[in-house]
Enzyme design. Structure first.
Site, mmCIF file in Angstrom:
data_model
loop_
_atom_site.group_PDB
_atom_site.id
_atom_site.type_symbol
_atom_site.label_atom_id
_atom_site.label_comp_id
_atom_site.label_asym_id
_atom_site.label_seq_id
_atom_site.Cartn_x
_atom_site.Cartn_y
_atom_site.Cartn_z
ATOM 1 N N GLY A 131 0.857 -1.190 0.000
ATOM 2 C CA GLY A 131 0.000 0.000 0.000
ATOM 3 C C GLY A 131 0.885 1.229 0.000
ATOM 4 N N ARG A 132 0.428 2.257 0.731
ATOM 5 C CA ARG A 132 1.194 3.514 0.767
ATOM 6 C C ARG A 132 2.600 3.282 1.341
ATOM 7 N NH1 ARG A 132 -4.340 5.501 2.394
ATOM 8 N NH2 ARG A 132 -3.909 4.067 4.088
ATOM 9 N N ILE A 133 2.667 2.656 2.529
ATOM 10 C CA ILE A 133 3.987 2.488 3.167
ATOM 11 C C ILE A 133 4.790 1.430 2.419
ATOM 12 C CG2 ILE A 133 5.207 1.969 5.321
ATOM 13 C CD1 ILE A 133 2.583 2.879 6.794
ATOM 14 N N ARG B 71 -4.091 -8.432 -1.758
ATOM 15 C CA ARG B 71 -5.249 -9.176 -2.295
ATOM 16 C C ARG B 71 -5.462 -8.799 -3.754
ATOM 17 N NH1 ARG B 71 -9.260 -7.184 2.143
ATOM 18 N NH2 ARG B 71 -8.043 -5.368 1.533
ATOM 19 N N ARG C 42 1.214 -4.529 12.528
ATOM 20 C CA ARG C 42 0.624 -4.702 13.858
ATOM 21 C C ARG C 42 1.078 -6.057 14.382
ATOM 22 N NH1 ARG C 42 -0.166 -0.017 13.824
ATOM 23 N NH2 ARG C 42 -2.137 1.122 13.985
ATOM 24 N N GLU D 259 0.976 -4.768 23.615
ATOM 25 C CA GLU D 259 1.958 -3.714 23.892
ATOM 26 C C GLU D 259 1.548 -2.965 25.154
ATOM 27 O OE1 GLU D 259 2.115 -1.386 20.298
ATOM 28 O OE2 GLU D 259 2.918 -3.062 19.138
ATOM 29 N N HIS E 51 7.237 0.323 18.986
ATOM 30 C CA HIS E 51 6.174 0.860 18.115
ATOM 31 C C HIS E 51 6.434 2.342 17.784
ATOM 32 C CE1 HIS E 51 1.708 0.237 16.934
ATOM 33 N NE2 HIS E 51 2.297 1.097 16.126
ATOM 34 N N ILE E 52 7.568 2.582 17.109
ATOM 35 C CA ILE E 52 7.942 3.974 16.809
ATOM 36 C C ILE E 52 7.963 4.252 15.303
ATOM 37 C CG2 ILE E 52 9.205 4.419 18.962
ATOM 38 C CD1 ILE E 52 11.825 3.803 17.361
ATOM 39 N N GLY E 53 7.186 3.459 14.552
ATOM 40 C CA GLY E 53 7.194 3.609 13.092
ATOM 41 C C GLY E 53 7.057 5.041 12.605
#
Ligand code: NAP
Length: 322
Positions: free
Chosen positions: A157-159, A179, A239, A268, A287-289
């Site tokens: 997707g975007r990332i 998909r 996730r 978390e 979780h510092i994306g």
């Protein structure tokens, strides 16, 4: 006339919100470091017209039932697995997220994690700090190459596409699985669409960037790790619950795969006694994306813009349509 009330579930800097003081009453949980207690949040929901929340809050049926005045939930994340979208829709509450503004920052972190895991950066740092460096030697902290290797992006997707762009600079071969096919990515990055099994089989780096949904929960499990190369490195910035962590632990200890870089976990925050933390071939981040100052400020600003638009009779900029 009474101003609409925005409740913000974490303390955020005044300079980001002060331009909204004229049009809104704003209440905020007082702490930046810990989430608002659930019972307090439920109380606040009895009065709030808008909610600016984080992924630490579960915006579930119980909460939405209490929120009789609520018009919009502005979630400060692109993922919205913490929000019961159907329950919100049934109550006519708009949900928004923060796509795009965090794409490059999260892709930077994904590639950093991939590189740091492959080249054993944290081990190297600890090695010196623990005074273990006696001599240079041919295979001292030797890791895996990144350039010219094959990256398999699950969730183009975007990332995913922003990661592919970075991978292209390293002359990597790019495989992906979605998909549906992403023809734009195929053209721009010469990315090849694969069924998931083929991607797992061929990739040197398997990178998860899928949203957490019913379909993707535990999509990386015992059989997935068995299909990967023994030299494969698994990177998860999506996730935690897309991974069966017990299966990942077994795959890493039995050398079914070589290493993992993880920014996210099933539950978390994790503590230092988490089994994955005891493995040398695991690099973990909290979780510092999207955690650059610039991007976090943009995410807050986008949430407030969405809220403001809704109260001015306009479409929000980034509604969740899922
Ligand atoms: P996006 O543009 O919606 O991309 C998601 C991709 O996943 C799409 O290409 C989609 O393609 C694919 N996908 C969805 N369901 C799938 C399935 N069942 N099987 C295979 N592919 C599937 O989202 P994004 O902006 O790139 O963000 C992706 C995720 O990254 C977010 O949902 C969030 O959970 C995570 N994230 C984490 C951090 C962090 O701090 N670690 C920061 C930002 C985002 P199809 O629809 O064709 O399947």
């Amino acid at each position: 006339m009474k101003k609409p009330l925005i409740y913000i579930t974490r303390k955020i800097p005044n300079e980001v919100i002060e331009s909204y003081f004229d049009s809104f009453d704003i209440r905020m949980w007082e702490r930046a470091d810990i989430p608002v207690p659930r019972d307090l949040l439920l109380k606040e929901m009895e009065h709030a017209d808008a909610l600016l929340c984080l992924l630490t809050e579960s915006i579930d049926k119980e909460l939405l039932e209490k929120a009789t005045k609520l018009k919009i939930v502005a979630n400060m994340a692109v993922g919205y697995d913490n929000v019961n979208i159907i329950a919100a829709r049934n109550k006519g509450i708009i949900v928004t997220n923060t796509p795009d503004v965090l794409t490059d920052t999260t892709a930077d972190l994904t590639f950093t994690l991939l590189m740091a895991t492959a080249r054993r950066i944290v081990e190297g740092n600890n090695f010196i700090k623990q005074d273990k460096w006696e001599h240079w030697s041919p295979l001292l902290l030797a890791g895996s190459d990144i350039h010219h290797k094959t990256i398999g992006i699950v969730g183009m997707g975007r990332i995913g596409q922003a990661v592919a762009k970075r991978a292209k600079g390293f002359e990597m071969e790019i495989l992906y699985h979605n998909r549906s096919r992403n023809f734009e990515a195929e053209q721009e990055f010469q990315a090849t669409f694969c069924k998931i099994d083929e991607l797992l089989d061929k990739s040197d780096f398997v990178v998860s960037l899928v949203p957490l949904t019913k379909e993707t929960r535990y999509m990386f499990n015992k059989t997935s790790f068995q299909k990967m190369k023994s030299s494969a490195i698994f990177i998860n910035v999506s996730r935690g619950q897309v991974v069966d962590e017990a299966a990942l632990y077994n795959a890493l200890t039995s050398k079914e795969i070589a290493a993992a870089g993880l920014d996210v976990f099933g539950e978390e925050p994790i503590r230092s006694d988490h089994p994955l933390l005891n493995l040398e071939n695991v690099l973990c981040l909290p979780h510092i994306g999207s955690a650059s100052v610039e991007t976090r400020m943009e995410m807050i600003a986008l949430c407030l813009e969405n809220i403001s638009r809704v109260f001015n009779g306009k479409e929000p900029k980034t509604p969740v349509r899922g």
